[in-house]
Design an enzyme around this catalytic site. Structure first.
Site, PDB file in Angstrom:
ATOM      1  N   HIS A   1      24.744  19.827   6.206  1.00 39.07           N
ATOM      2  CA  HIS A   1      23.632  19.605   7.117  1.00 39.07           C
ATOM      3  C   HIS A   1      24.077  19.954   8.518  1.00 39.07           C
ATOM      4  CE1 HIS A   1      20.276  17.731   9.181  1.00 39.07           C
ATOM      5  NE2 HIS A   1      19.645  17.837   8.019  1.00 39.07           N
TER       6      HIS A   1
ATOM      7  N   ASP B   1      17.959  16.735  -0.020  1.00 37.87           N
ATOM      8  CA  ASP B   1      17.282  17.645  -0.946  1.00 37.87           C
ATOM      9  C   ASP B   1      17.981  17.765  -2.283  1.00 37.87           C
ATOM     10  OD1 ASP B   1      15.117  18.225   0.607  1.00 37.87           O
ATOM     11  OD2 ASP B   1      16.268  19.611   1.823  1.00 37.87           O
TER      12      ASP B   1
END
Ligand code: CMC
Length: 428
Positions: free
Chosen positions: A306, A363
């Site tokens: 991320h 996700d």
């Protein structure tokens, strides 16, 4: 304490000061707005060190793994609140009283139907059109139906468009799915909760009764909550930039949907499932982990890493628990999920991923849950878009409420040809 300043020394010029601004949490920022007058700009493609706006909505501390909405930690909201309460909080800035919450739920519920002519839009798409293509097109087209809330300078009209978007996105998303599988569209049912209603529109058929499984509805509500907002990411910044020109809210949200679609952003949950299918079995994981580590190979483990979280993503923590709960409760036996769980284990232990702080992100787990509850892969990013609509529209509303709001207009470092004279084609 004296006001903080940064001093800039450009070679050949007198040094000058720039003010430093402090928020209520997070890094201080150097206010560079007057730099242009000194004949220089800042250069920051990818916005690695640039605050593009001031915001009171969401705070992230990537190093500590903190995510707050209006000051409230995401873990507390995800465990004790509901998606619609979170929507209220994002849109209004404070938690609602029980009366206000009831009123808000009622308002959203009564905006869930879409104009009947919207069904015609779907019939123009080929049956194998990606549902994100349908969502992007149909949401953009909503401005042609709801003319009464397009005066963006009126806060009441802005709120009404926000409510309409939050209410109608699940209906449009489910319509995209139904169209792609050749089933009739299912109208919303007002007695159901937001997540139950979405599952009803996705999975019920007129010929049979449909009972929403409460475990699935709860997991779905959590997925919505964990995707509701995430500060100034690519799609939110896109919505702000589109909105800064005065574009209508439906067009701005369509722009956000387009930006979210990419695999480095909201498309990661779909890309993650595609990757798990490609890996196929647990014994092939080392081969793919080796590919991910190979600098010469562009392959990345989808659902890992991320830009902001260099610690565990707090949303992923909640999602991980929900994922294990759902898999156990539904007694799912799917070899792909075995691949996912083993990949999670290996990546959390592998020095490459540990050193680079590449943790499984939200996700990774949401993709697994959605697969387990029977949502097709092509709908994953659509569900992300539905959930994020409230965040996008809250940021859009916040931006338009600011005094002296300006159109977003980045500058550039020009690296093309210097001025030269045009030569007619016969002389080249
Ligand atoms: N697999 C393997 N290596 C990776 C990965 C990955 N998923 N992500 C980053 N790296 C490596 C990258 O190769 C680089 O290595 P080096 O320093 O040796 O060159 C290092 O880690 C830093 O990567 P970066 O590209 O500079 O990091 P970034 O902050 O620009 O990218 C990211 C963040 C999310 C785009 C990236 O981690 C990625 O592509 N992940 C896979 C896609 C994904 O899951 N995206 C969803 C993000 S969460 C949902 C959302 O907020 O939209």
């Amino acid at each position: 304490m004296a006001d903080k300043k940064a001093t800039v020394q450009v070679t050949g010029q007198e040094p000058f000061d720039l003010p430093i601004m402090s928020g209520t949490a997070g890094n201080d920022v150097i206010d560079v707005r007057t730099l242009g007058a000194q004949g220089v700009f800042t250069y920051d493609p990818g916005f690695l060190a640039t605050a593009s706006c001031q915001s009171e909505i969401t705070f992230i501390d990537g190093g500590k793994g903190v995510l707050l909405h209006r000051g409230y930690p995401i873990e507390q909201l995800a465990n004790d609140s509901s998606y619609l309460e979170l929507c209220y909080l994002l849109l209004h800035g404070e938690l609602p009283s029980s009366e206000k919450l009831e009123e808000f739920e009622e308002t959203i519920t009564h905006h869930t139907m879409v104009h009947e002519k919207i069904a015609n839009f779907f019939h123009g798409f080929v049956v194998d059109a990606h549902p994100m293509a349908m969502l992007c097109g149909v949401v953009g087209a909503l401005s042609s139906f709801y003319h009464d809330d397009l005066s963006i300078t009126d806060p009441a009209q802005r709120k009404r468009s926000a409510y309409r978007l939050v209410a109608k996105l699940p209906t449009i998303a489910a319509m995209a799915y139904k169209y792609s599988i050749g089933q009739p569209f299912v109208y919303p049912k007002n007695k159901l909760s937001y997540s139950e209603n979405f599952l009803h529109m996705m999975f019920s058929v007129p010929a049979e009764d449909y009972e929403v499984n409460p475990i699935i509805a709860k997991a779905m509500d959590k997925i919505f909550m964990l995707h509701a907002d995430h500060e100034q990411n690519a799609s939110t910044s896109t919505v702000r930039l589109a909105g800064s020109s005065g574009a209508n809210p439906y067009a701005c949200i369509a722009a956000g949907i387009a930006s979210l679609w990419g695999p480095a952003h909201g498309g990661a949950n779909e890309a993650c499932l595609t990757m798990l299918q490609q890996i196929g079995s647990v014994d092939r994981i080392p081969e793919f982990v080796a590919k991910a580590k190979d600098k010469a190979d562009p392959f990345r483990l989808m659902g890992f890493g991320h830009r902001v979280y260099k610690n565990f993503d707090p949303r992923a923590k909640v999602m991980r628990e929900t994922c294990h709960e759902v898999l156990t409760a539904l007694k799912i036996n799917d070899p792909l999920l075995d691949v996912a769980m083993e990949l999670e284990r290996i990546a959390l232990e592998d020095p490459y991923f540990v050193e680079k702080k590449l943790y499984p992100n939200v996700d990774f787990y949401s993709g697994i849950i959605l697969k387990a509850i029977g949502i097709p892969t092509s709908m994953f990013t659509v569900i992300f878009a539905m959930s994020r609509t409230v965040g996008w529209i809250s940021h859009w509303d916040e931006m338009l409420s600011e005094k002296g709001q300006k159109i977003g207009r980045p500058r550039q470092l020009y690296t093309g040809a210097p001025k030269r004279d045009y030569v007619t084609v016969d002389k080249r």
